[in-house]
Design a protein around this motif. Structure first.
Motif, short mmCIF file in Angstrom:
data_model
loop_
_atom_site.label_atom_id
_atom_site.label_comp_id
_atom_site.label_asym_id
_atom_site.label_seq_id
_atom_site.Cartn_x
_atom_site.Cartn_y
_atom_site.Cartn_z
N LEU A 123 0.83 -1.20 0.00
CA LEU A 123 0.00 0.00 0.00
C LEU A 123 0.87 1.25 0.00
N GLY A 124 1.95 1.24 0.75
CA GLY A 124 2.87 2.38 0.76
C GLY A 124 3.40 2.67 -0.63
N TYR A 125 3.76 1.62 -1.35
CA TYR A 125 4.26 1.79 -2.72
C TYR A 125 3.16 2.33 -3.64
N ILE A 126 1.98 1.78 -3.52
CA ILE A 126 0.85 2.21 -4.37
C ILE A 126 0.55 3.69 -4.14
N TYR A 127 0.51 4.09 -2.87
CA TYR A 127 0.23 5.49 -2.56
C TYR A 127 1.37 6.40 -3.02
N SER A 128 2.62 5.96 -2.87
CA SER A 128 3.76 6.82 -3.24
C SER A 128 3.87 7.01 -4.75
N THR A 129 3.44 6.02 -5.51
CA THR A 129 3.56 6.11 -6.97
C THR A 129 2.29 6.61 -7.65
N GLY A 130 1.25 6.87 -6.88
CA GLY A 130 0.03 7.42 -7.45
C GLY A 130 -0.73 6.46 -8.34
N GLN A 131 -0.66 5.18 -8.05
CA GLN A 131 -1.33 4.20 -8.89
C GLN A 131 -2.85 4.27 -8.78
N GLY A 133 -4.33 7.26 -8.78
CA GLY A 133 -4.59 8.64 -9.21
C GLY A 133 -3.42 9.50 -8.80
N LYS A 134 -3.65 10.37 -7.85
CA LYS A 134 -2.61 11.28 -7.37
C LYS A 134 -1.81 10.61 -6.25
N ALA A 135 -0.50 10.82 -6.25
CA ALA A 135 0.34 10.29 -5.18
C ALA A 135 -0.06 10.90 -3.85
N ASP A 136 0.01 10.11 -2.80
CA ASP A 136 -0.32 10.57 -1.45
C ASP A 136 0.84 10.18 -0.54
N ASN A 137 1.78 11.12 -0.37
CA ASN A 137 2.99 10.83 0.39
C ASN A 137 2.72 10.63 1.87
N GLU A 138 1.69 11.27 2.41
CA GLU A 138 1.37 11.06 3.83
C GLU A 138 0.87 9.64 4.08
N LYS A 139 -0.06 9.17 3.22
CA LYS A 139 -0.55 7.79 3.36
C LYS A 139 0.59 6.80 3.14
N PHE A 141 3.79 7.25 3.71
CA PHE A 141 4.63 7.25 4.91
C PHE A 141 4.00 6.45 6.04
N GLU A 142 2.69 6.63 6.25
CA GLU A 142 1.98 5.90 7.30
C GLU A 142 2.08 4.39 7.07
#
Length: 153
Positions: A123-131, A133-139, A141-142
């Motif tokens: 999930l961290g990778y998915i959120y960081s790469t914006g898969q 939609g938009k990348a979510d660096n806070e999610k 990181f969590e």
């Protein structure tokens, strides 16, 4: 169903008897259609056996997804993780559609809630790469933080 599952494990691993994957498959199927605490584990192992072509003439990915999904929907965290991985995709098995990605993330979130560190990492990778939609660096990181706390990597 617990006895059916345990007998299937004996055949699967060759404990107390000669290993026989066909026999293991039959006992796991019997357990999966019965009721009991072992049912989701049997469904999970059926998914794995169909995915790897164990106890049958060939690999059957469609049947594998069916059993993994049933196990995941019965609340078994390892199955939630596995179906999430298969739907989201990996370098070896890329996702087939945005719909599959969304469904896969939903299963990874379920697995993460049950403490599956690998799910948090994915999930961290998915959120960081914006898969999604938009990348979510806070999610991101969590999720990476939680994966690390649980001992991933």
């Amino acid at each position: 169903s617990d006895a059916m599952y345990n007998l299937g494990l004996c055949y699967y691993h060759g404990n107390g008897t000669k290993q026989n994957l066909t026999e293991a498959l039959e006992w796991f199927q019997a357990c999966a259609i019965a009721s009991g605490e072992a049912k989701p584990k049997a469904e999970y192992l059926l998914g794995a056996m169909f995915f790897h072509g164990q106890g049958m003439p060939e690999i059957d990915y469609k049947e594998s997804l069916f059993w993994y999904r049933r196990s995941a929907d019965h609340g078994y965290p390892p199955a939630q993780l596995q179906i999430g991985k298969l739907l989201v995709g990996t370098p070896k098995t890329p996702t087939q559609s945005p719909k599959a990605m969304v469904e896969g993330v939903r299963y990874l979130q379920m697995a993460a809630k049950h403490g599956e560190a690998d799910a948090y990492n994915m999930l961290g990778y998915i959120y960081s790469t914006g898969q999604l939609g938009k990348a979510d660096n806070e999610k991101s990181f969590e999720c990476y933080s939680q994966a690390a706390k649980l001992g991933w990597g």
